[in-house]
Design a protein around this motif. Structure first.
Motif, short mmCIF file in Angstrom:
data_model
loop_
_atom_site.label_atom_id
_atom_site.label_comp_id
_atom_site.label_asym_id
_atom_site.label_seq_id
_atom_site.Cartn_x
_atom_site.Cartn_y
_atom_site.Cartn_z
N GLY A 161 0.74 -1.06 0.11
CA GLY A 161 0.05 0.05 0.02
C GLY A 161 0.76 1.25 0.02
N THR A 162 2.35 1.35 0.14
CA THR A 162 2.89 2.08 -0.04
C THR A 162 3.94 2.30 -1.29
OG1 THR A 162 3.52 2.23 2.33
CG2 THR A 162 5.09 3.36 1.13
N PRO A 163 3.93 3.48 -2.12
CA PRO A 163 4.67 3.49 -3.39
C PRO A 163 6.16 3.15 -3.16
CG PRO A 163 3.27 5.33 -3.23
CD PRO A 163 3.22 4.63 -1.87
N ILE A 164 6.83 2.04 -3.71
CA ILE A 164 8.10 1.82 -3.30
C ILE A 164 9.06 2.20 -4.76
CG2 ILE A 164 9.65 -0.20 -2.77
CD1 ILE A 164 7.27 -1.58 -2.00
N PRO A 165 10.09 3.02 -4.47
CA PRO A 165 11.16 3.00 -5.76
C PRO A 165 11.55 1.96 -6.18
CG PRO A 165 11.42 4.70 -3.88
CD PRO A 165 10.52 3.90 -3.30
N ILE A 166 11.65 1.86 -7.76
CA ILE A 166 11.96 0.76 -8.28
C ILE A 166 12.52 1.20 -9.32
CG2 ILE A 166 9.71 0.39 -9.61
CD1 ILE A 166 10.07 -2.77 -9.03
N ASP A 167 13.56 0.30 -10.15
CA ASP A 167 14.33 0.51 -11.30
C ASP A 167 13.46 0.43 -12.46
OD1 ASP A 167 16.73 1.44 -9.98
OD2 ASP A 167 17.50 -0.87 -9.96
N PRO A 168 13.53 1.15 -13.44
CA PRO A 168 12.88 0.96 -14.83
C PRO A 168 12.89 -0.44 -15.14
CG PRO A 168 13.89 3.13 -14.79
CD PRO A 168 14.55 2.32 -13.73
N GLY A 169 12.00 -0.94 -15.93
CA GLY A 169 12.10 -2.11 -16.64
C GLY A 169 11.06 -3.36 -16.34
N ALA A 170 11.49 -4.65 -16.65
CA ALA A 170 10.32 -5.49 -16.39
C ALA A 170 10.85 -6.07 -14.85
CB ALA A 170 10.51 -6.63 -17.23
N HIS A 171 9.66 -6.33 -14.03
CA HIS A 171 9.76 -6.87 -12.72
C HIS A 171 8.77 -8.10 -12.54
CE1 HIS A 171 12.83 -3.91 -11.48
NE2 HIS A 171 11.72 -2.93 -12.25
N GLU A 172 9.16 -9.14 -11.82
CA GLU A 172 8.32 -10.16 -11.63
C GLU A 172 7.53 -10.18 -10.24
OE1 GLU A 172 6.44 -14.04 -12.42
OE2 GLU A 172 7.60 -12.70 -13.88
N VAL A 173 6.42 -10.11 -10.08
CA VAL A 173 5.78 -9.98 -8.81
C VAL A 173 4.89 -11.38 -8.55
CG1 VAL A 173 3.87 -8.68 -7.58
CG2 VAL A 173 5.18 -7.72 -9.19
N GLU A 174 5.47 -11.94 -7.29
CA GLU A 174 4.71 -13.26 -7.02
C GLU A 174 4.21 -13.28 -5.53
OE1 GLU A 174 7.07 -17.36 -7.68
OE2 GLU A 174 7.54 -16.60 -5.58
N ALA A 175 3.03 -13.81 -5.35
CA ALA A 175 2.47 -14.13 -3.93
C ALA A 175 2.31 -15.42 -3.85
CB ALA A 175 1.11 -13.08 -4.26
#
Length: 365
Positions: A161-175
């Motif tokens: 629920g908080t915006p997290i700085p992240i590098d540009p590009g493709a990212h894999e999100v897993e739960a």
């Protein structure tokens, strides 16, 4: 100016003892590979060589090759100058979030060192990067035991629920969650001031495992024979489970042992530097700043001692679990038919006290 007697020898002795203990234990458990790694990990010549090569590659604008060399130099011998160069390299590569975080770390270190020029340099780049930072916002439906990862890194529940700085590009999100099916998606983050919101749905219960039917026993054996076969199978599965747990606990112990070594080295260096610094501890009398440095060194020494105790005990516990899992199927069947308590029951309990820590294996073998 407030001066206090310097208790540095106690902090230094504690830190050096922790480092020596970790080195000796590592040599006994992991030699010769562990001894080689320990020697290389503290080689200032290698760190300097990598730094100079990284700087040369940066000047040639070969940033993709330069950044790993600077990162390894920083790992071998941390320094604010190396960290600033690494941040500049990542900034040139377009890794804005990584560079921003490293400039932040360098800013804190420069303030602590009293280096105004480096502090101003880091702050200038932080101010330039912040408006360009892309971020990811993760929201998740409630699932018991939910764990969210981005590119394999765990995201704390408090960060959802908080915006997290992240590098540009493709990212894999897993739960993931125990007993539930894994959910994953790939998100493409833009280069500048992009915000990607990811809604993690409520995970679905995992389908029941397909269990193979046990082969029918001899006609004369009837239900009793079938029950014995099932008991033998369960016994074997228990042994495999203990063996796997033993390897996992032992591996974790080795990792904690390494953490203890790092903190011990840092503690010894910080206390020794403070003792020798005439601005912090003139004539063995510490100013308030010097006292803080010594206190910080003692804290690192305590973490090192705990890490060493936990690491060695975990490796021992893992070995016990592996050894006790090796009973033959015949012995297991005999123990099962004699009495149910013949099974191996064990659990590992962490122990942490004010001066150290470890783990204990409780159960019957």
């Amino acid at each position: 100016m407030i001066l206090s007697r310097l208790p540095a020898p106690r902090a230094i002795r504690r830190a050096r003892l922790a480092v020596a203990s970790v080195v000796l234990a590592s040599a006994a458990l992991l030699a010769p590979a562990g001894a080689l790694a320990q020697g290389m990990s503290s080689d200032p010549t290698l760190a300097q060589t990598l730094f100079e090569e990284g700087r040369r590659l940066m000047e040639a604008k070969a940033y993709a090759e330069a950044c790993p060399k600077l990162a390894e130099s920083q790992r071998l011998r941390p320094g604010t100058g190396t960290l600033l160069n690494l941040a500049l390299c990542n900034e040139a590569l377009g890794k804005t979030a990584t560079a921003w975080g490293q400039f932040k770390e360098a800013l804190f270190a420069s303030k602590k060192e009293g280096n105004a020029a480096r502090e101003a340099f880091a702050q200038e780049h932080i101010s330039a990067l912040e408006p360009r930072l892309s971020k990811i916002l993760l929201k998740a439906e409630s699932t018991p035991g939910l764990l969210v990862r981005v590119d394999g890194h765990d995201i704390p529940a408090a960060a959802l629920g908080t915006p997290i700085p992240i590098d540009p590009g493709a990212h894999e999100v897993e739960a993931t969650a125990s007993g539930y099916s894994v959910w994953s998606t790939t998100v493409q983050v833009g280069e500048s001031a992009d915000l990607k919101a990811i809604a993690v749905p409520k995970l679905q219960p995992a389908p029941p495992a397909q269990t193979a039917a046990a082969p029918p026993g001899p006609a004369a054996g009837g239900a009793g024979s079938a029950g014995l076969a099932g008991g033998s199978s369960a016994r074997g599965g228990g042994g495999e489970g203990l063996r796997t747990a033993g390897f996992v606990i032992g591996g974790a112990g080795a990792a904690v042992l390494g953490v203890g070594a790092v903190f011990g080295i840092l503690a010894a260096g910080q206390a020794s530097d403070a003792e020798k610094d005439p601005a912090l501890c003139p004539d063995k009398q510490c100013t308030s700043r010097g006292r803080k440095e010594i206190d910080a060194a003692e804290t690192k020494a305590l973490v090192s001692t705990i890490g060493f105790g936990v690491g060695v005990a975990a490796i021992g516990a893992g070995a016990i679990l592996v050894l006790t899992s090796g009973r033959s199927g015949a012995e297991g069947a005999s123990a099962t038919s004699a009495s149910a308590p013949g099974r191996v029951h064990a659990r590992v309990v962490p122990l942490i006290g004010p001066e150290g820590g470890g783990v204990s294996v409780l159960g019957a073998f």
